[in-house]
Each structure stands twice: as structure tokens, then as C-alpha cells.
Enzyme design. Structure first.
Site, PDB file in Angstrom:
ATOM      1  N   ASN A  21       0.920  -1.457   0.110  1.00 52.84           N
ATOM      2  CA  ASN A  21      -0.576  -0.001   0.038  1.00 52.84           C
ATOM      3  C   ASN A  21       1.257   0.737   0.051  1.00 52.84           C
ATOM      4  O   ASN A  21       0.530   1.768  -0.701  1.00 52.84           O
ATOM      5  CB  ASN A  21      -1.264   0.230   1.421  1.00 52.84           C
ATOM      6  CG  ASN A  21      -2.002  -0.683   0.967  1.00 52.84           C
ATOM      7  OD1 ASN A  21      -3.339  -0.723  -0.105  1.00 52.84           O
ATOM      8  ND2 ASN A  21      -1.742  -2.440   1.897  1.00 52.84           N
ATOM      9  N   ARG A  98      -0.374  -2.084  15.337  1.00 56.02           N
ATOM     10  CA  ARG A  98       0.246  -2.395  16.132  1.00 56.02           C
ATOM     11  C   ARG A  98      -0.663  -1.561  16.994  1.00 56.02           C
ATOM     12  O   ARG A  98      -1.641  -0.515  16.279  1.00 56.02           O
ATOM     13  CB  ARG A  98       1.303  -1.306  16.822  1.00 56.02           C
ATOM     14  CG  ARG A  98       2.833  -1.450  15.969  1.00 56.02           C
ATOM     15  CD  ARG A  98       3.004  -3.199  16.772  1.00 56.02           C
ATOM     16  NE  ARG A  98       3.646  -3.137  18.550  1.00 56.02           N
ATOM     17  CZ  ARG A  98       3.529  -4.355  19.304  1.00 56.02           C
ATOM     18  NH1 ARG A  98       3.286  -5.273  18.515  1.00 56.02           N
ATOM     19  NH2 ARG A  98       3.262  -3.751  20.837  1.00 56.02           N
ATOM     20  N   ILE A  99      -2.150  -1.922  17.596  1.00 56.81           N
ATOM     21  CA  ILE A  99      -3.025  -1.377  18.819  1.00 56.81           C
ATOM     22  C   ILE A  99      -2.576   0.225  19.215  1.00 56.81           C
ATOM     23  O   ILE A  99      -1.730  -0.519  20.222  1.00 56.81           O
ATOM     24  CB  ILE A  99      -3.932  -2.056  19.375  1.00 56.81           C
ATOM     25  CG1 ILE A  99      -4.177  -3.234  18.710  1.00 56.81           C
ATOM     26  CG2 ILE A  99      -5.074  -1.417  20.078  1.00 56.81           C
ATOM     27  CD1 ILE A  99      -4.569  -4.306  19.641  1.00 56.81           C
ATOM     28  N   LEU A 100      -3.342   1.587  18.670  1.00 56.49           N
ATOM     29  CA  LEU A 100      -1.784   2.914  19.113  1.00 56.49           C
ATOM     30  C   LEU A 100      -3.317   3.074  20.068  1.00 56.49           C
ATOM     31  O   LEU A 100      -4.735   2.742  20.456  1.00 56.49           O
ATOM     32  CB  LEU A 100      -2.470   4.295  18.442  1.00 56.49           C
ATOM     33  CG  LEU A 100      -2.090   3.233  16.902  1.00 56.49           C
ATOM     34  CD1 LEU A 100      -2.583   3.923  15.744  1.00 56.49           C
ATOM     35  CD2 LEU A 100      -0.600   3.766  17.547  1.00 56.49           C
ATOM     36  N   ASN A 114      -7.155   4.723   8.460  1.00 57.19           N
ATOM     37  CA  ASN A 114      -6.780   3.393   8.505  1.00 57.19           C
ATOM     38  C   ASN A 114      -7.087   2.349   7.156  1.00 57.19           C
ATOM     39  O   ASN A 114      -7.835   2.977   6.654  1.00 57.19           O
ATOM     40  CB  ASN A 114      -6.760   2.711   9.328  1.00 57.19           C
ATOM     41  CG  ASN A 114      -6.457   1.570   9.260  1.00 57.19           C
ATOM     42  OD1 ASN A 114      -5.706   1.433   9.466  1.00 57.19           O
ATOM     43  ND2 ASN A 114      -6.674   0.242  10.223  1.00 57.19           N
ATOM     44  N   HIS A 116      -8.351  -1.766   6.281  1.00 59.80           N
ATOM     45  CA  HIS A 116      -8.408  -2.622   6.906  1.00 59.80           C
ATOM     46  C   HIS A 116      -9.470  -3.535   5.663  1.00 59.80           C
ATOM     47  O   HIS A 116     -10.163  -3.258   5.333  1.00 59.80           O
ATOM     48  CB  HIS A 116     -10.036  -2.630   7.524  1.00 59.80           C
ATOM     49  CG  HIS A 116      -9.972  -3.631   8.531  1.00 59.80           C
ATOM     50  ND1 HIS A 116      -9.392  -4.122   9.404  1.00 59.80           N
ATOM     51  CD2 HIS A 116     -11.590  -4.584   8.808  1.00 59.80           C
ATOM     52  CE1 HIS A 116      -9.983  -5.300   9.784  1.00 59.80           C
ATOM     53  NE2 HIS A 116     -11.094  -5.821   9.285  1.00 59.80           N
ATOM     54  N   SER A 143     -12.047  -1.222   3.642  1.00 57.15           N
ATOM     55  CA  SER A 143     -12.511  -0.027   4.315  1.00 57.15           C
ATOM     56  C   SER A 143     -11.192   0.460   4.371  1.00 57.15           C
ATOM     57  O   SER A 143     -10.382   0.359   4.920  1.00 57.15           O
ATOM     58  CB  SER A 143     -13.325  -0.062   5.270  1.00 57.15           C
ATOM     59  OG  SER A 143     -14.887  -1.913   4.727  1.00 57.15           O
ATOM     60  N   THR A 148     -10.190   5.790  15.144  1.00 53.90           N
ATOM     61  CA  THR A 148     -10.801   6.576  16.105  1.00 53.90           C
ATOM     62  C   THR A 148     -10.299   5.766  17.249  1.00 53.90           C
ATOM     63  O   THR A 148     -10.049   4.808  16.865  1.00 53.90           O
ATOM     64  CB  THR A 148     -12.199   6.661  16.810  1.00 53.90           C
ATOM     65  OG1 THR A 148     -12.808   5.500  16.422  1.00 53.90           O
ATOM     66  CG2 THR A 148     -12.827   7.908  15.384  1.00 53.90           C
ATOM     67  N   LEU A 151     -11.278  -0.144  18.287  1.00 52.38           N
ATOM     68  CA  LEU A 151     -10.467  -0.118  17.191  1.00 52.38           C
ATOM     69  C   LEU A 151     -11.402  -0.851  15.727  1.00 52.38           C
ATOM     70  O   LEU A 151     -12.085  -1.778  15.636  1.00 52.38           O
ATOM     71  CB  LEU A 151      -9.608  -1.950  17.743  1.00 52.38           C
ATOM     72  CG  LEU A 151      -9.062  -2.513  16.772  1.00 52.38           C
ATOM     73  CD1 LEU A 151      -7.591  -2.133  16.844  1.00 52.38           C
ATOM     74  CD2 LEU A 151      -8.538  -4.225  16.961  1.00 52.38           C
ATOM     75  N   ASP A 152     -10.860  -0.162  14.385  1.00 55.51           N
ATOM     76  CA  ASP A 152     -10.907  -0.758  13.127  1.00 55.51           C
ATOM     77  C   ASP A 152     -12.495   0.208  13.443  1.00 55.51           C
ATOM     78  O   ASP A 152     -13.281  -0.512  12.428  1.00 55.51           O
ATOM     79  CB  ASP A 152     -11.246  -2.016  12.231  1.00 55.51           C
ATOM     80  CG  ASP A 152      -9.646  -2.949  12.547  1.00 55.51           C
ATOM     81  OD1 ASP A 152      -9.003  -2.590  12.264  1.00 55.51           O
ATOM     82  OD2 ASP A 152      -9.312  -4.015  12.757  1.00 55.51           O
ATOM     83  N   GLU A 181      -7.387  -2.465  -2.584  1.00 54.64           N
ATOM     84  CA  GLU A 181      -6.089  -1.856  -1.316  1.00 54.64           C
ATOM     85  C   GLU A 181      -5.921  -0.298  -2.131  1.00 54.64           C
ATOM     86  O   GLU A 181      -5.901   1.008  -1.973  1.00 54.64           O
ATOM     87  CB  GLU A 181      -5.434  -2.411  -1.127  1.00 54.64           C
ATOM     88  CG  GLU A 181      -6.266  -2.954  -0.342  1.00 54.64           C
ATOM     89  CD  GLU A 181      -5.633  -3.045   0.951  1.00 54.64           C
ATOM     90  OE1 GLU A 181      -4.578  -3.920   1.366  1.00 54.64           O
ATOM     91  OE2 GLU A 181      -6.760  -4.759   2.332  1.00 54.64           O
TER      92      GLU A 181
END
Ligand code: GRF
Length: 220
Positions: A21, A98-100, A114, A116, A143, A148, A151-152, A181
Site C-alpha cells: 500500500n 500495532r494497536i494505538l 487506516n 482494513h 474499507s 478513532t 479498533l477498526d 486497496e
């Protein structure tokens, strides 16, 4: 006399993996009329191929290795410091695995996108292709959403759909989803840089109007 052209909005891409991407965005940004400039690529994995792609394109890179930090908060703090130094207008998560933390996400509200691999709100999280096949769905897709704290779960800006075939495997689905994508992300980043999309209090604003449904890339 020609007027000086205004500086282009600046884009920072965060990636963790192969960076296809990222490559699509680099290629798009080379088009003469592209309304933004990729100023840096950040990565949490030292050997990721995304870094190589950025270097090939003469884009500044930085690594914040999550393994060097004792907690998510410390990692996010270090990442935030790097981003603040570069001060981009837009942060593009392109396979950033990574989850922010909430603090991080709030700090960049309305400035972070993001991608997904599912038709959100279906299939948040991992292994989306396997889950689509296990459920027997007839359609799947990708998508792009504002990030926010959920998550996703941020407001979706645009989607592209593909049909699921009887003989599809997770790999074949991944391949066709990724093609979409690579088409869709440059379009949405372009819209952002042109000031056409914003995160309002009630969702996505497109040309100043609330977007009731995600924009759809038609690809029949
Ligand atoms: C993409 O499939 C994206 O949807 C997901 O991670 C993958 C990244 O692939 N979030 P790449 O690194 O851009 O090739």
C-alpha cells in the site's frame, strides 16, 4: 510574474510489513498533480520491506521498535515524539500492525487514516479472509476509515467490494482485496489532501456534507 505555489499537505506513512500500500501511495504521489507529499515513513519493525521501498523512493524513514519498550504507552509516546517532530498534516496507516493507545489516537483526531481488509463494520480485527470464507459470504472487500479509539471502528470513508467465488482461498481473496486497496488508498489520500474529507463530530464530511454511506469504488 507567477505566484509561488502553496506548499502541499504533508503525509507520514506508518507501516509494519511489505508495504504494497505504501508503494501504491508512492507511485500515486509521483503523478504531477498529486496534491500531497510523502515526507516520511515510520515503522515498528527494523527489517520491514516497507523501509526499503521508502529508501528506494528517497523518502526519509524512521524506526520505533516496539520491542524496545516495556509498555504500549511508552512505545506510543516515542512514536508520537517522532511524528510531532515531522509534524505531518496526515498520518496514513498502511499495514501498521500495532494497536494505538487512546492518547495517541486522540492526539491525531481527524488526521489519521487506516485501511482494513473487510467491508466494515463486518470483520474487525485479524484473519478477515478466513472469516469471510468460513461464514460463506458472497462479498468481501476493503474499507478506509478515520482512526478513532475503537479498533477498526472509526467512520468509514470509502469501500471497494469484490465477489467471493466458490473456489476462493484466503490467499486468493487477499490478492484480490489488495488490488482494490492499491486503487482505493491513493484516491482517499488525494481527497484528504484536497480538503474534501474531514472527520466531523457526527462522522465523515465529504465536501462539507455528512457522508451517509461510504463512497464506493465500482469495479465490476
Ligand atoms: C493490508 O492488507 C491492509 O489492509 C492491512 O495490512 C495489509 C498491509 O499490506 N491493514 P501491505 O504492507 O501494504 O502490503
Amino acid at each position: 510574474m507567477m505566484a509561488d505555489s502553496a506548499p502541499l499537505p504533508t503525509i507520514l506513512v506508518l507501516a509494519s510489513g511489505s508495504g504494497t500500500n505504501l508503494q501504491a501511495l508512492i507511485d500515486a504521489s509521483r503523478e504531477r498533480d498529486f496534491p500531497g507529499e510523502i515526507i516520511a515513513v515510520g515503522c515498528n519493525k527494523p527489517g520491514a520491506f516497507a523501509l526499503e521501498r521508502a529508501a528506494q523512493a528517497n523518502i526519509k524513514t524512521f524506526v520505533v521498535n516496539h520491542k524496545n519498550f516495556g509498555s504500549r504507552e511508552e512505545f506510543d509516546g516515542a512514536l508520537m515524539a517522532e511524528i510531532r517532530r515531522l509534524n505531518p498534516d496526515l498520518i496514513v496507516l498502511a499495514g501498521f500492525m500495532r494497536i494505538l493507545t487512546g492518547d495517541f489516537v486522540r492526539a491525531f483526531r481527524g488526521q489519521m487514516l487506516n485501511i482494513h481488509p473487510s467491508l466494515l463494520p463486518a470483520y474487525t480485527g485479524l484473519n478477515t479472509h478466513q472469516r469471510v470464507l468460513a461464514a460463506g459470504d458472497s462479498h468481501h472487500g476493503v474499507s478506509i476509515h478515520f482512526v478513532t479509539e475503537e479498533l477498526d471502528g472509526g467512520p468509514v470513508i470509502a469501500q471497494a467490494e469484490i465477489a467471493v467465488n466458490a473456489d476462493d482461498t484466503p490467499e486468493s481473496l487477499a490478492e484480490r482485496v489488495q488490488l482494490q486497496e492499491h486503487l482505493l488508498y491513493p484516491i482517499v489520500v488525494r481527497w484528504f489532501c484536497e480538503g474534501r474529507i474531514q472527520l466531523g463530530t457526527e462522522g465523515v464530511l465529504f465536501d462539507g456534507e455528512i457522508l451517509n454511506q461510504p463512497m464506493r469504488l465500482s469495479n465490476s
